[in-house]
Design a protein around this motif. Structure first.
Motif, PDB file in Angstrom:
ATOM      1  N   GLN A  82      95.202 121.208  47.432  1.00  0.00           N
ATOM      2  CA  GLN A  82      95.208 121.645  46.093  1.00  0.00           C
ATOM      3  C   GLN A  82      94.559 123.397  46.244  1.00  0.00           C
ATOM      4  OE1 GLN A  82      92.291 119.758  43.263  1.00  0.00           O
ATOM      5  NE2 GLN A  82      94.150 119.289  41.923  1.00  0.00           N
ATOM      6  N   ARG A  83      93.503 123.346  46.834  1.00  0.00           N
ATOM      7  CA  ARG A  83      92.978 124.693  46.916  1.00  0.00           C
ATOM      8  C   ARG A  83      93.856 125.614  47.269  1.00  0.00           C
ATOM      9  NH1 ARG A  83      87.866 121.801  47.401  1.00  0.00           N
ATOM     10  NH2 ARG A  83      88.177 121.360  49.522  1.00  0.00           N
ATOM     11  N   GLU A  84      94.566 125.239  48.416  1.00  0.00           N
ATOM     12  CA  GLU A  84      95.774 126.310  48.990  1.00  0.00           C
ATOM     13  C   GLU A  84      96.856 126.671  47.948  1.00  0.00           C
ATOM     14  OE1 GLU A  84      97.716 128.570  52.032  1.00  0.00           O
ATOM     15  OE2 GLU A  84      95.580 128.070  51.183  1.00  0.00           O
ATOM     16  N   LEU A  85      97.406 125.634  47.270  1.00  0.00           N
ATOM     17  CA  LEU A  85      98.408 125.689  46.491  1.00  0.00           C
ATOM     18  C   LEU A  85      97.854 126.777  45.145  1.00  0.00           C
ATOM     19  CD1 LEU A  85     101.108 125.228  45.575  1.00  0.00           C
ATOM     20  CD2 LEU A  85     100.753 123.145  44.559  1.00  0.00           C
ATOM     21  N   THR A  86      96.585 126.463  44.870  1.00  0.00           N
ATOM     22  CA  THR A  86      95.935 127.046  43.822  1.00  0.00           C
ATOM     23  C   THR A  86      96.049 128.646  44.138  1.00  0.00           C
ATOM     24  OG1 THR A  86      94.703 125.393  42.776  1.00  0.00           O
ATOM     25  CG2 THR A  86      93.993 127.553  42.298  1.00  0.00           C
ATOM     26  N   ARG A  87      95.694 128.926  45.531  1.00  0.00           N
ATOM     27  CA  ARG A  87      95.463 130.245  46.133  1.00  0.00           C
ATOM     28  C   ARG A  87      96.858 131.081  45.986  1.00  0.00           C
ATOM     29  NH1 ARG A  87      96.777 133.245  51.021  1.00  0.00           N
ATOM     30  NH2 ARG A  87      97.670 131.248  51.801  1.00  0.00           N
ATOM     31  N   VAL A  88      97.995 130.103  46.551  1.00  0.00           N
ATOM     32  CA  VAL A  88      99.385 130.454  46.559  1.00  0.00           C
ATOM     33  C   VAL A  88      99.874 130.915  45.195  1.00  0.00           C
ATOM     34  CG1 VAL A  88     101.706 129.683  47.031  1.00  0.00           C
ATOM     35  CG2 VAL A  88      99.832 129.302  48.661  1.00  0.00           C
ATOM     36  N   LEU A  89      99.658 130.120  44.207  1.00  0.00           N
ATOM     37  CA  LEU A  89     100.238 130.592  42.903  1.00  0.00           C
ATOM     38  C   LEU A  89      99.524 131.779  42.297  1.00  0.00           C
ATOM     39  CD1 LEU A  89     100.435 126.790  41.621  1.00  0.00           C
ATOM     40  CD2 LEU A  89     102.342 128.502  42.206  1.00  0.00           C
ATOM     41  N   THR A  90      98.113 131.803  42.663  1.00  0.00           N
ATOM     42  CA  THR A  90      97.280 132.938  42.185  1.00  0.00           C
ATOM     43  C   THR A  90      97.830 134.446  42.646  1.00  0.00           C
ATOM     44  OG1 THR A  90      95.326 131.438  41.709  1.00  0.00           O
ATOM     45  CG2 THR A  90      94.766 133.828  41.730  1.00  0.00           C
ATOM     46  N   LEU A  91      98.095 134.221  44.014  1.00  0.00           N
ATOM     47  CA  LEU A  91      98.434 135.494  44.717  1.00  0.00           C
ATOM     48  C   LEU A  91      99.742 135.898  44.051  1.00  0.00           C
ATOM     49  CD1 LEU A  91      97.453 134.801  48.304  1.00  0.00           C
ATOM     50  CD2 LEU A  91      96.748 136.827  47.351  1.00  0.00           C
ATOM     51  N   LEU A  92     100.590 134.953  43.908  1.00  0.00           N
ATOM     52  CA  LEU A  92     101.913 135.240  43.259  1.00  0.00           C
ATOM     53  C   LEU A  92     101.822 136.046  42.046  1.00  0.00           C
ATOM     54  CD1 LEU A  92     104.094 131.953  44.185  1.00  0.00           C
ATOM     55  CD2 LEU A  92     104.289 134.426  45.243  1.00  0.00           C
ATOM     56  N   GLU A  93     101.096 135.539  41.273  1.00  0.00           N
ATOM     57  CA  GLU A  93     100.682 136.099  39.935  1.00  0.00           C
ATOM     58  C   GLU A  93      99.748 137.393  39.860  1.00  0.00           C
ATOM     59  OE1 GLU A  93     101.765 131.873  37.596  1.00  0.00           O
ATOM     60  OE2 GLU A  93      99.587 132.784  37.523  1.00  0.00           O
ATOM     61  N   SER A  94      98.994 137.597  40.738  1.00  0.00           N
ATOM     62  CA  SER A  94      98.139 138.717  41.114  1.00  0.00           C
ATOM     63  C   SER A  94      99.265 140.086  41.573  1.00  0.00           C
ATOM     64  CB  SER A  94      97.128 138.412  41.649  1.00  0.00           C
ATOM     65  OG  SER A  94      97.445 138.294  42.997  1.00  0.00           O
ATOM     66  N   ARG A  95     100.155 139.669  42.468  1.00  0.00           N
ATOM     67  CA  ARG A  95     100.908 140.750  43.275  1.00  0.00           C
ATOM     68  C   ARG A  95     101.998 141.055  42.404  1.00  0.00           C
ATOM     69  NH1 ARG A  95      99.796 140.786  48.773  1.00  0.00           N
ATOM     70  NH2 ARG A  95      97.319 140.222  48.521  1.00  0.00           N
ATOM     71  N   TYR A  96     102.633 140.155  41.649  1.00  0.00           N
ATOM     72  CA  TYR A  96     103.792 140.442  40.549  1.00  0.00           C
ATOM     73  C   TYR A  96     103.561 140.133  39.181  1.00  0.00           C
ATOM     74  CZ  TYR A  96     106.446 140.878  44.770  1.00  0.00           C
ATOM     75  OH  TYR A  96     107.312 141.496  46.021  1.00  0.00           O
ATOM     76  N   ALA A  97     103.790 141.156  38.298  1.00  0.00           N
ATOM     77  CA  ALA A  97     103.493 140.819  36.772  1.00  0.00           C
ATOM     78  C   ALA A  97     103.958 139.520  36.490  1.00  0.00           C
ATOM     79  CB  ALA A  97     103.502 141.971  36.009  1.00  0.00           C
ATOM     80  N   PHE A  98     103.578 138.752  35.523  1.00  0.00           N
ATOM     81  CA  PHE A  98     103.954 137.472  35.004  1.00  0.00           C
ATOM     82  C   PHE A  98     104.994 137.827  34.213  1.00  0.00           C
ATOM     83  CE2 PHE A  98     104.199 133.774  32.470  1.00  0.00           C
ATOM     84  CZ  PHE A  98     104.392 132.623  33.531  1.00  0.00           C
ATOM     85  N   GLY A  99     106.366 137.490  34.273  1.00  0.00           N
ATOM     86  CA  GLY A  99     107.548 137.838  33.232  1.00  0.00           C
ATOM     87  C   GLY A  99     108.737 138.272  34.078  1.00  0.00           C
ATOM     88  N   ALA A 100     109.659 137.955  32.990  1.00  0.00           N
ATOM     89  CA  ALA A 100     111.107 138.379  33.838  1.00  0.00           C
ATOM     90  C   ALA A 100     111.102 139.612  34.684  1.00  0.00           C
ATOM     91  CB  ALA A 100     112.223 138.258  32.708  1.00  0.00           C
ATOM     92  N   ALA A 101     110.544 140.655  34.245  1.00  0.00           N
ATOM     93  CA  ALA A 101     110.678 141.821  35.090  1.00  0.00           C
ATOM     94  C   ALA A 101     109.758 141.700  36.276  1.00  0.00           C
ATOM     95  CB  ALA A 101     110.136 142.961  34.256  1.00  0.00           C
ATOM     96  N   GLY A 102     108.874 140.956  36.359  1.00  0.00           N
ATOM     97  CA  GLY A 102     108.024 140.697  37.475  1.00  0.00           C
ATOM     98  C   GLY A 102     108.599 139.247  38.161  1.00  0.00           C
ATOM     99  N   LEU A 103     107.551 138.398  38.118  1.00  0.00           N
ATOM    100  CA  LEU A 103     108.112 136.943  38.841  1.00  0.00           C
ATOM    101  C   LEU A 103     107.396 136.156  37.559  1.00  0.00           C
ATOM    102  CD1 LEU A 103     108.981 135.153  41.127  1.00  0.00           C
ATOM    103  CD2 LEU A 103     106.189 135.461  41.904  1.00  0.00           C
TER     104      LEU A 103
END
Length: 484
Positions: A82-103
């Motif tokens: 659970q902690r690893e999946l939280t890390r993965v999702l947090t990284l995706l949303e920190s490296r790419y802006a949340f939205g259609a123009a990002g991810l």
């Protein structure tokens, strides 16, 4: 994370259609610093229409590219997972802006996942938190998908398709990631990271490490943009390319992106909406802002849609715009089309998805309002038999679109696809919608010929599964933290 060749199909499809796609120009989100929505799929403000939309009118412009990534688990997940999946999702949303123009990233879970939790589906953990149907408390909001009445399946003896008689499979994936972006390169980067590249958004970043927990079972690429199906058809020299509407974002030439054809996100949650509340969930419950996400994989018989006996045979009159628009919408035709009923679609792509109520399909099945001797039902008419709340509000939010790949095609050729996914408040809602859309009951009752029943004969569904999409706050292996 074991992927093998499962990621290759989406990566190949992303690369193949990148040349024909353009990156939309979108305004900045209204409040980029705002908290992200607890309803995972409440993303309209992060997918604002591009500033110079070619469509005009009340249509949405979803992310150009979507990849559905399904996975199976080798064991029950624990707190470290659970902690690893939280890390993965947090990284995706920190490296790419949340939205259609990002991810945009969604995570949802199938019945096999909940069976792995302590006590399984009937245990205290799942039983205490999985909502029930208000109309039948013995039933759960999450039930497995079933074959539709027009799917090829032993439960439907006699159902065949003209070109793609492939039996439907009810999949048993534990979870699904949905990745959406206007830029193919973003999703390719994410897939590479999941596959062990240790690079994300140009920076060294340890790839997801679930200690042998996850195996990717499929990856499916969907593209949604005005003109892109026509471009893909021309690039691949498909025999019906010149008949595809050049302004359409869909293979069949009509827009599926009308804003009034989908409901507000809240109506698709367990907690509900003023127009409809169908479950025992209450605001504040663990899964209150969750919902059901259905995923289907559909092969489209486009030769049959244009009524071409073979790739070298011209369409017959049944392939004309005036017929196709009735198959898609309502009968009689909602638009007469052009003098040339075939070239460039033979008529407009963007037509109103008006609500004619739950009884309209039966009226036209009886021939009411049609020329003498005709009995016909449109796809939209049959769907509206059960797709809306009593006040007319749609009880679903669609995220479907075209694909082009060889998955499940008997001869291994790439074919036009519909990657169909939507959000609904319960699995029962989708089952009733799909039964209504097939309209086998009305066709039998009123002797409606197969060629006059919507889109059913053009569709071969080869895979189905229902998933539960939890609230954002519990999207990383839900309920695991309560299992100790």
């Amino acid at each position: 994370m074991l992927a093998g060749g499962a990621l290759a199909m989406a990566a190949s499809a992303l690369a193949a259609c990148s040349d024909g796609a353009r990156t939309p120009i979108r305004p900045a989100a209204s409040d980029p610093a705002a908290d992200l929505p607890d309803i995972q799929f409440d993303v309209a403000r992060f997918s604002a229409p591009e500033q110079s939309s070619p469509t005009g009118g009340p249509f949405v412009t979803p992310p150009v590219h979507t990849v559905y990534l399904t996975a199976a688990l080798a064991r029950s997940p624990g707190r470290d997972d659970q902690r690893e999946l939280t890390r993965v999702l947090t990284l995706l949303e920190s490296r790419y802006a949340f939205g259609a123009a990002g991810l945009l990233t969604f995570v949802s879970y199938g019945l096999p996942y909940f069976r792995r939790l302590p006590g399984g589906l009937t245990g205290d953990l799942v039983g205490a938190h999985l909502p029930r149907l208000l109309a039948d408390p013995a039933r759960s909001v999450l039930e497995e998908a079933v074959p539709a009445p027009t799917d090829v399946h032993p439960d439907n003896p006699g159902v065949t398709k003209k070109r793609f008689t492939v039996p439907v499979r009810i999949e048993q994936n534990d979870l699904m990631f949905t990745f959406r972006s206007d830029r193919a390169a973003v999703i390719q980067d994410v897939l590479g990271w999941f596959d062990g590249s240790d690079m994300l958004a140009g920076a060294p970043t340890p790839s997801p490490d679930f200690a042998g927990l996850l195996t990717v079972t499929s990856s499916r690429h969907m593209f949604t943009q005005v003109g892109l199906p026509r471009s893909v058809a021309e690039q691949n020299r498909l025999p019906y390319a010149r008949f595809i509407q050049p302004d359409s974002p869909m293979w069949m030439g009509f827009s599926d992106q009308q804003t009034n054809a989908s409901g507000p996100p809240a109506i698709c949650t367990f907690a509900g909406h003023p127009s409809a509340r169908l479950t025992t969930a209450r605001p504040g419950d663990y899964l209150d802002n969750g919902g059901i996400q259905h995923l289907s994989h559909v092969i489209l018989d486009m030769l049959q849609f244009y009524d071409m006996a073979s790739p070298d045979t011209p369409p017959s009159e049944n392939g004309n715009f005036s017929k196709r628009v009735q198959y898609m919408f309502h009968a009689p035709p909602v638009h007469p089309g052009n003098t040339d009923q075939l070239t460039d679609g033979g008529g407009p792509s963007f037509l109103p998805a008006d609500n004619r109520g739950p009884d309209y399909a039966e009226l036209t099945a009886r021939g009411v309002g049609l020329p003498p001797g005709e009995r016909r039902m449109g796809h939209l008419s049959t769907l509206q038999r059960s797709s809306r709340a009593p006040d007319g509000t749609p009880m679903h939010l669609r995220v479907d679109g075209p694909g082009f790949d060889p998955m499940d095609v008997p001869d291994g050729s790439s074919q036009p696809k519909l990657h169909f996914s939507l959000f609904v408040p319960t699995a029962d809602v989708f089952a009733r919608m799909r039964h209504s859309q097939a309209a086998v009951d009305l066709a039998r009752k009123h002797r409606v010929a197969e060629q006059d029943n919507g889109l059913e004969r053009f569709l071969t569904c080869t895979r189905r599964q229902n998933f539960l999409i939890p609230p954002r706050r519990h999207r990383a292996f839900p309920l695991v933290e309560l299992a100790d």
